[in-house]
Enzyme design. Structure first.
Site, PDB file in Angstrom:
ATOM      1  N   ASN A   1       0.833  -1.272   0.097  1.00  0.00           N
ATOM      2  CA  ASN A   1       0.104  -0.037   0.334  1.00  0.00           C
ATOM      3  C   ASN A   1       0.908   1.427  -0.014  1.00  0.00           C
ATOM      4  O   ASN A   1       1.611   1.451   0.765  1.00  0.00           O
ATOM      5  CB  ASN A   1      -1.043  -0.086   1.259  1.00  0.00           C
ATOM      6  CG  ASN A   1      -1.976   1.096   1.313  1.00  0.00           C
ATOM      7  OD1 ASN A   1      -1.282   2.377   1.046  1.00  0.00           O
ATOM      8  ND2 ASN A   1      -3.022   0.861   1.783  1.00  0.00           N
TER       9      ASN A   1
ATOM     10  N   HIS B   1       0.968   6.111   1.956  1.00  0.00           N
ATOM     11  CA  HIS B   1       1.979   7.081   2.796  1.00  0.00           C
ATOM     12  C   HIS B   1       3.002   7.538   2.187  1.00  0.00           C
ATOM     13  O   HIS B   1       3.495   8.495   2.648  1.00  0.00           O
ATOM     14  CB  HIS B   1       2.116   6.405   4.210  1.00  0.00           C
ATOM     15  CG  HIS B   1       0.686   6.024   5.029  1.00  0.00           C
ATOM     16  ND1 HIS B   1      -0.121   7.051   5.371  1.00  0.00           N
ATOM     17  CD2 HIS B   1       0.352   4.941   5.738  1.00  0.00           C
ATOM     18  CE1 HIS B   1      -1.222   6.430   5.898  1.00  0.00           C
ATOM     19  NE2 HIS B   1      -0.960   5.347   5.824  1.00  0.00           N
TER      20      HIS B   1
ATOM     21  N   HIS C   1      -5.514   3.739  -1.648  1.00  0.00           N
ATOM     22  CA  HIS C   1      -7.043   4.059  -1.072  1.00  0.00           C
ATOM     23  C   HIS C   1      -7.023   5.738  -1.453  1.00  0.00           C
ATOM     24  O   HIS C   1      -6.461   6.376  -1.012  1.00  0.00           O
ATOM     25  CB  HIS C   1      -6.853   3.848   0.569  1.00  0.00           C
ATOM     26  CG  HIS C   1      -8.243   4.180   1.050  1.00  0.00           C
ATOM     27  ND1 HIS C   1      -8.262   3.887   2.504  1.00  0.00           N
ATOM     28  CD2 HIS C   1      -9.336   4.477   0.692  1.00  0.00           C
ATOM     29  CE1 HIS C   1      -9.546   4.415   2.831  1.00  0.00           C
ATOM     30  NE2 HIS C   1     -10.365   4.658   1.769  1.00  0.00           N
TER      31      HIS C   1
ATOM     32  N   ARG D   1      -9.251   8.342  -0.777  1.00  0.00           N
ATOM     33  CA  ARG D   1     -10.258   8.638   0.398  1.00  0.00           C
ATOM     34  C   ARG D   1     -10.868   9.832  -0.047  1.00  0.00           C
ATOM     35  O   ARG D   1     -10.492  10.680  -0.743  1.00  0.00           O
ATOM     36  CB  ARG D   1      -9.353   9.121   1.756  1.00  0.00           C
ATOM     37  CG  ARG D   1      -8.850   7.828   2.254  1.00  0.00           C
ATOM     38  CD  ARG D   1      -8.138   8.428   3.561  1.00  0.00           C
ATOM     39  NE  ARG D   1      -9.337   8.551   4.686  1.00  0.00           N
ATOM     40  CZ  ARG D   1      -9.531   7.816   5.494  1.00  0.00           C
ATOM     41  NH1 ARG D   1      -8.927   6.752   5.742  1.00  0.00           N
ATOM     42  NH2 ARG D   1     -10.613   8.061   6.540  1.00  0.00           N
TER      43      ARG D   1
ATOM     44  N   ARG E   1      -6.836  12.863   1.185  1.00  0.00           N
ATOM     45  CA  ARG E   1      -5.722  13.338   2.008  1.00  0.00           C
ATOM     46  C   ARG E   1      -4.340  12.597   1.811  1.00  0.00           C
ATOM     47  O   ARG E   1      -3.349  13.127   2.034  1.00  0.00           O
ATOM     48  CB  ARG E   1      -5.953  13.058   3.659  1.00  0.00           C
ATOM     49  CG  ARG E   1      -5.964  11.434   4.029  1.00  0.00           C
ATOM     50  CD  ARG E   1      -6.048  10.944   5.527  1.00  0.00           C
ATOM     51  NE  ARG E   1      -7.197  11.452   5.807  1.00  0.00           N
ATOM     52  CZ  ARG E   1      -7.909  10.759   6.890  1.00  0.00           C
ATOM     53  NH1 ARG E   1      -7.311   9.922   7.584  1.00  0.00           N
ATOM     54  NH2 ARG E   1      -8.960  10.927   7.179  1.00  0.00           N
TER      55      ARG E   1
ATOM     56  N   GLU F   1      -8.810   0.802  -3.223  1.00  0.00           N
ATOM     57  CA  GLU F   1      -9.415   0.564  -2.010  1.00  0.00           C
ATOM     58  C   GLU F   1     -10.295   1.909  -1.926  1.00  0.00           C
ATOM     59  O   GLU F   1      -9.951   2.904  -2.160  1.00  0.00           O
ATOM     60  CB  GLU F   1      -8.544   0.680  -0.486  1.00  0.00           C
ATOM     61  CG  GLU F   1      -7.897  -0.325   0.026  1.00  0.00           C
ATOM     62  CD  GLU F   1      -7.267  -0.126   1.173  1.00  0.00           C
ATOM     63  OE1 GLU F   1      -7.325   1.033   1.836  1.00  0.00           O
ATOM     64  OE2 GLU F   1      -6.285  -0.827   1.535  1.00  0.00           O
TER      65      GLU F   1
ATOM     66  N   THR G   1      -8.379   3.708   8.472  1.00  0.00           N
ATOM     67  CA  THR G   1      -9.630   2.638   8.571  1.00  0.00           C
ATOM     68  C   THR G   1      -9.804   1.891   9.779  1.00  0.00           C
ATOM     69  O   THR G   1      -9.218   0.970   9.946  1.00  0.00           O
ATOM     70  CB  THR G   1      -9.662   1.663   7.375  1.00  0.00           C
ATOM     71  OG1 THR G   1      -9.165   2.515   5.980  1.00  0.00           O
ATOM     72  CG2 THR G   1     -10.854   1.298   7.282  1.00  0.00           C
TER      73      THR G   1
ATOM     74  N   GLU H   1     -11.230  -9.421   2.809  1.00  0.00           N
ATOM     75  CA  GLU H   1     -10.110  -9.110   3.482  1.00  0.00           C
ATOM     76  C   GLU H   1     -10.415  -8.843   5.009  1.00  0.00           C
ATOM     77  O   GLU H   1     -11.156  -8.166   5.517  1.00  0.00           O
ATOM     78  CB  GLU H   1      -9.430  -7.918   2.925  1.00  0.00           C
ATOM     79  CG  GLU H   1      -8.222  -7.286   3.587  1.00  0.00           C
ATOM     80  CD  GLU H   1      -7.176  -6.146   2.873  1.00  0.00           C
ATOM     81  OE1 GLU H   1      -7.380  -6.400   1.823  1.00  0.00           O
ATOM     82  OE2 GLU H   1      -6.620  -5.516   3.659  1.00  0.00           O
TER      83      GLU H   1
ATOM     84  N   HIS I   1      -4.042  -4.764   7.751  1.00  0.00           N
ATOM     85  CA  HIS I   1      -3.990  -3.500   8.660  1.00  0.00           C
ATOM     86  C   HIS I   1      -3.155  -3.885   9.828  1.00  0.00           C
ATOM     87  O   HIS I   1      -3.312  -4.626  10.722  1.00  0.00           O
ATOM     88  CB  HIS I   1      -5.504  -3.271   9.329  1.00  0.00           C
ATOM     89  CG  HIS I   1      -5.580  -1.713   9.202  1.00  0.00           C
ATOM     90  ND1 HIS I   1      -5.318  -1.095  10.345  1.00  0.00           N
ATOM     91  CD2 HIS I   1      -6.325  -0.752   8.584  1.00  0.00           C
ATOM     92  CE1 HIS I   1      -5.421   0.010  10.544  1.00  0.00           C
ATOM     93  NE2 HIS I   1      -6.093   0.399   9.496  1.00  0.00           N
TER      94      HIS I   1
HETATM   95  N1  PXP Z   1      -6.105  -3.189   4.089  1.00  0.00           N
HETATM   96  C1  PXP Z   1      -7.019  -2.175   4.076  1.00  0.00           C
HETATM   97  C2  PXP Z   1      -8.464  -2.440   3.662  1.00  0.00           C
HETATM   98  C3  PXP Z   1      -6.604  -0.995   4.573  1.00  0.00           C
HETATM   99  O1  PXP Z   1      -7.767   0.063   4.668  1.00  0.00           O
HETATM  100  C4  PXP Z   1      -5.384  -0.666   4.840  1.00  0.00           C
HETATM  101  C5  PXP Z   1      -4.909   0.709   5.396  1.00  0.00           C
HETATM  102  O2  PXP Z   1      -5.232   1.629   4.351  1.00  0.00           O
HETATM  103  C6  PXP Z   1      -4.500  -1.564   4.724  1.00  0.00           C
HETATM  104  C7  PXP Z   1      -4.746  -2.999   4.386  1.00  0.00           C
HETATM  105  C8  PXP Z   1      -3.120  -1.431   5.195  1.00  0.00           C
HETATM  106  O3  PXP Z   1      -3.068  -1.024   6.544  1.00  0.00           O
HETATM  107  P1  PXP Z   1      -1.499  -0.665   7.005  1.00  0.00           P
HETATM  108  O4  PXP Z   1      -1.230   0.450   6.420  1.00  0.00           O
HETATM  109  O5  PXP Z   1      -1.737  -0.389   8.549  1.00  0.00           O
HETATM  110  O6  PXP Z   1      -0.440  -1.623   6.721  1.00  0.00           O
END
Ligand code: PXP
Length: 250
Positions: free
Chosen positions: A10, A13, A46, A48, A52, A73, A104, A155, A198
């Site tokens: 992901n 960030h 994602h 949003r 952001r 996402e 999330t 998921e 997550h």
């Molecule tokens: N899976 C989903 C559905 C999420 O919303 C997120 C966070 O955006 C992640 C995985 C990844 O989580 P993390 O950034 O805490 O590894």
């Protein structure tokens, strides 16, 4: 033989850091390409509602630039549906979204929100041939509702388990892991492909990799944070190694 365990990286960030200065760097697309080179099997982003981190043009550029699957996402809103149908990612993961949350928090209410979610699953899945995944708490009821919605993938939200590990609350961690184990096992009977994510880090990814029904982990925050110290490629390689190590115990 054990099913392969895919790593979805992901890149949200990277965009968070870019947006802190409002310019073009660091670029999440560059991060995605580097992550793939280092062993990621797919990229997750994602978009949003408040934009952001990831922005609309990031999704377009990611789709155009990467050769591996893109997992979009999104909240179940008309605006996001339009964007997803235009971009046509490999997969869409439907997530709950509140403006005030930092990330999330909690899974999608697939039971209370069944009627609202149904047309999104139909439109994305049946009409656009996008793999739809429901981001849910590890509960049998949530899996049953996801299957009834016609989603091919769930998921499992690993946040509560990862929080318990971070707080060294071993009793809670054992309880949450058991919920994940049972949910993963139940997904097979419901013919749902099982993903998880997550809050995962090297240790928790190694542990959850031992659940044989889980075929994909989506990981962002920890990998991007670790990249500050060891570089993104090394961060992804170490995660891949941790997952492979955990998988041996499945
Ligand atoms: N899976 C989903 C559905 C999420 O919303 C997120 C966070 O955006 C992640 C995985 C990844 O989580 P993390 O950034 O805490 O590894």
């Amino acid at each position: 033989m054990q099913a392969a365990l895919r790593l979805g990286v992901n890149v949200d960030h990277v965009a968070t850091v870019r947006n802190a200065r409002g310019g073009a760097v660091p670029d999440p697309v560059r991060a995605a390409l580097l992550a793939i080179e280092a062993g990621a099997d797919g990229i997750t982003a994602h978009l949003r509602e408040d934009r952001r981190h990831i922005r609309d043009d990031d999704m377009t550029r990611l789709k155009a630039a990467i050769a591996k699957p893109l997992n979009f996402e999104m909240a179940a809103t008309e605006q996001m549906l339009d964007i997803a149908l235009r971009i046509k990612p490999h997969a869409c993961c439907l997530v709950p979204e509140r403006r005030t949350e930092r990330t999330t928090e909690g899974g999608l209410d697939v039971i209370g929100g069944f009627e609202h979610l149904k047309p999104f699953v139909d439109e994305l899945g049946r009409r656009a041939d996008i793999r739809v995944s429901m981001f849910v708490e590890p509960s049998i009821e949530a899996l049953e509702a996801s299957a009834a919605l016609g989603a091919p993938v769930v998921e499992l939200h690993t946040g509560a388990w990862c929080d318990a590990l971070a707080h060294r609350d071993s009793e809670k961690a054992a309880h949450e892991f058991e919920r994940l184990r049972k949910a993963a096992a139940a997904s097979a009977g419901l013919k749902l492909e099982c993903h998880a994510g997550h809050g995962l880090d090297f240790d928790s990814a190694r542990m959850i990799a031992a659940l044989p029904e889980i075929v994909e982990l989506n990981i962002g925050h920890f990998l991007i944070g670790e990249a500050i110290f060891i570089g993104l490629a090394e961060s992804v390689r170490k995660m891949r190694a941790a997952m492979d190590e955990g998988r041996k115990h499945a």
